[in-house]
Design an enzyme around this catalytic site. Structure first.
Site, PDB file in Angstrom:
ATOM      1  N   TYR A 301       0.837  -1.198   0.000  1.00 25.82           N
ATOM      2  CA  TYR A 301       0.000   0.000   0.000  1.00 25.82           C
ATOM      3  C   TYR A 301       0.877   1.254   0.000  1.00 25.82           C
ATOM      4  O   TYR A 301       1.875   1.344   0.703  1.00 25.82           O
ATOM      5  CB  TYR A 301      -0.991   0.015   1.170  1.00 25.82           C
ATOM      6  CG  TYR A 301      -0.445  -0.272   2.545  1.00 25.82           C
ATOM      7  CD1 TYR A 301      -0.021   0.761   3.379  1.00 25.82           C
ATOM      8  CD2 TYR A 301      -0.392  -1.574   3.038  1.00 25.82           C
ATOM      9  CE1 TYR A 301       0.454   0.515   4.644  1.00 25.82           C
ATOM     10  CE2 TYR A 301       0.095  -1.837   4.313  1.00 25.82           C
ATOM     11  CZ  TYR A 301       0.515  -0.783   5.109  1.00 25.82           C
ATOM     12  OH  TYR A 301       0.994  -1.045   6.374  1.00 25.82           O
ATOM     13  N   GLY A 316       7.574   1.639  14.078  1.00 23.25           N
ATOM     14  CA  GLY A 316       6.501   1.714  13.089  1.00 23.25           C
ATOM     15  C   GLY A 316       5.104   1.796  13.655  1.00 23.25           C
ATOM     16  O   GLY A 316       4.126   1.796  12.900  1.00 23.25           O
ATOM     17  N   HIS A 320      -3.903   5.903  15.509  1.00 24.19           N
ATOM     18  CA  HIS A 320      -4.422   6.813  14.496  1.00 24.19           C
ATOM     19  C   HIS A 320      -5.815   6.389  14.042  1.00 24.19           C
ATOM     20  O   HIS A 320      -6.289   5.273  14.299  1.00 24.19           O
ATOM     21  CB  HIS A 320      -3.480   6.876  13.292  1.00 24.19           C
ATOM     22  CG  HIS A 320      -3.333   5.585  12.532  1.00 24.19           C
ATOM     23  ND1 HIS A 320      -4.245   5.156  11.592  1.00 24.19           N
ATOM     24  CD2 HIS A 320      -2.360   4.627  12.576  1.00 24.19           C
ATOM     25  CE1 HIS A 320      -3.853   4.004  11.086  1.00 24.19           C
ATOM     26  NE2 HIS A 320      -2.710   3.655  11.663  1.00 24.19           N
ATOM     27  N   CYS A 338      -0.316  -0.937  14.118  1.00 20.95           N
ATOM     28  CA  CYS A 338      -0.835   0.305  14.690  1.00 20.95           C
ATOM     29  C   CYS A 338      -2.125   0.041  15.469  1.00 20.95           C
ATOM     30  O   CYS A 338      -2.761  -0.999  15.315  1.00 20.95           O
ATOM     31  CB  CYS A 338      -1.094   1.333  13.598  1.00 20.95           C
ATOM     32  SG  CYS A 338       0.408   1.957  12.822  1.00 20.95           S
ATOM     33  N   ASN A 340      -5.685   1.177  15.541  1.00 18.81           N
ATOM     34  CA  ASN A 340      -6.683   1.851  14.702  1.00 18.81           C
ATOM     35  C   ASN A 340      -7.879   2.275  15.541  1.00 18.81           C
ATOM     36  O   ASN A 340      -8.406   1.486  16.337  1.00 18.81           O
ATOM     37  CB  ASN A 340      -7.181   0.919  13.595  1.00 18.81           C
ATOM     38  CG  ASN A 340      -6.132   0.623  12.535  1.00 18.81           C
ATOM     39  OD1 ASN A 340      -6.385  -0.140  11.610  1.00 18.81           O
ATOM     40  ND2 ASN A 340      -4.955   1.209  12.642  1.00 18.81           N
TER      41      ASN A 340
END
Length: 391
Positions: A301, A316, A320, A338, A340
């Site tokens: 991506y 990393g 968010h 991450c 989410n």
């Protein structure tokens, strides 16, 4: 620093003493400013003025204590001036037996001193001379974080970074000092790399603590260079808030002063792949971006932008918004590491999070590597203390 012999000079040897090199001391018992020998029938003055370093000394280290003292008398005047004629700060002791410089010298400078004393025999003596300081072949620069007037979270470490790795790490570390108020906070320095030393408390900082960091590095001999300049900082510890993610719970929780204050549904790193876990360990909020770039060609991506990005490591991981993953938020862990959140929740977290807030992650198969930044809280307290260069 080179050291010469101690040179004792009377009035008729004063001129010879002015060519003795080294960081030694020098004395004079001159009865007058001209340095003439006593006339026939006269006796030499009892008072002797001693200067350290000696007249005409070369390559004097800038941190060397500078002292002028007298025996069999008392100092009436003493001063040291630089090559521009500016007087170096110093003090005559209460007993009038010595004068000591109270400020550091500069590299590659010439300094001139002049002192007068009255002897126990009531005769006046004086000493004049000059010396020069060293010019290092290498000066090492240091930076300090947090900066002045910052307000940071309870997990924020103090970090000193050098542009060249000091060979003598203990000498560098001994020049560093952390002071706290209103109370003393237990903590220790630890070398995280050849060029970085951090100080962290044993436990999280108490909220509201005022912190003063003083790095008296100018003139410090690192064995492969000398400190270029002192650095310092005064900052404040903000609110006690800790973010917690237990990955199987699919939620991000905020604790204030130890009590849960908020909970936000989340989708964390994929459970089945340790390389994509949100790793276990305590990290901190490092930075915040209203829009972050999450492109990762390795996973196919590109040009991926997400709102309200809160960085929690350089490995990393972020907290968010990811509305594209809405179906899994609060239900399944499907991210690439991450945390989410729904957009509204991500904005709420972004607004409240402080740089330095701890983020505690549990429940994953993998753990944060201790090579990631900021990794201070990934070490046990005993291990952390063992990483100090001062034993």
């Amino acid at each position: 620093m080179r050291t010469g012999r101690r040179t004792v000079i009377s009035a008729f040897l004063l001129s010879a003493a002015l060519v003795v090199a080294g960081c030694s001391s020098s004395e004079t018992g001159n009865p007058n400013a001209a340095g003439e020998a006593p006339k026939e029938g006269e006796t030499a003055a009892k008072a002797k003025i001693v200067a350290d370093p000696a007249p005409d000394a070369k390559e004097v280290e800038v941190l060397k204590p500078i002292k002028i003292s007298v025996t069999d008398g008392s100092l009436t005047e003493a001063k040291l001036t630089n090559q521009e004629g500016k007087e170096v700060k110093g003090e005559i002791a209460a007993d009038k037996l010595s004068w000591t410089a109270t400020e550091s010298l500069g590299y590659g400078k010439t300094y001139t001193y002049a002192a007068k004393a009255k002897g126990s025999d009531n005769k006046d003596v004086e000493l004049k001379g000059s010396f020069s300081t060293m010019t290092p072949a290498k000066q090492v620069r240091a930076t300090l974080n947090p900066v002045d007037n910052a307000t940071v979270g309870v997990g924020m470490p103090v970090s000193v970074k050098f542009d060249t790795a000091p060979k003598d790490k203990a000498a560098a570390e001994k020049a560093l000092k952390v002071e706290t108020s209103p109370g003393k906070v237990e903590g220790s320095w630890a070398w995280l790399s050849a060029t970085q030393v951090d100080w962290r408390p044993k436990e999280y900082w108490p909220a509201g603590t005022q912190v003063t960091v003083t790095a008296k590095l100018f003139g410090v001999n690192y064995g492969n260079g000398y400190g270029r300049a002192d650095v310092s900082s005064k900052f404040k510890i903000g609110k006690n808030q800790v973010w917690k993610v237990n990955t199987p719970d699919h939620s991000l929780k905020l604790y204030k002063d130890g009590a849960q204050a908020a909970s936000y549904p989340s989708s964390n790193g994929k459970d089945a792949d340790p390389n994509l876990n949100t790793p276990n360990g305590t990290v901190i909020v490092m930075a915040k971006e209203a829009v972050g770039d999450f492109s990762n060609p390795r996973y196919g991506y590109t040009n991926v932008k997400k709102k309200w990005a809160v960085r929690i490591s350089n490995h990393g991981e972020f907290i968010h918004e990811n509305e594209e993953n809405r179906a899994n938020i609060g239900k399944a862990n499907t991210s690439h590491g991450c945390v989410n959140l729904f957009e509204a929740d991500a904005k709420a977290v972004f607004d409240v999070a402080q740089i330095g807030d701890p983020v505690e992650v549990t429940g994953s198969k993998a753990s944060f590597p201790t090579t990631s930044d900021v990794n201070d809280w990934l070490f046990s307290w005993d291990k952390w203390k063992s990483m100090s260069a001062v034993k």
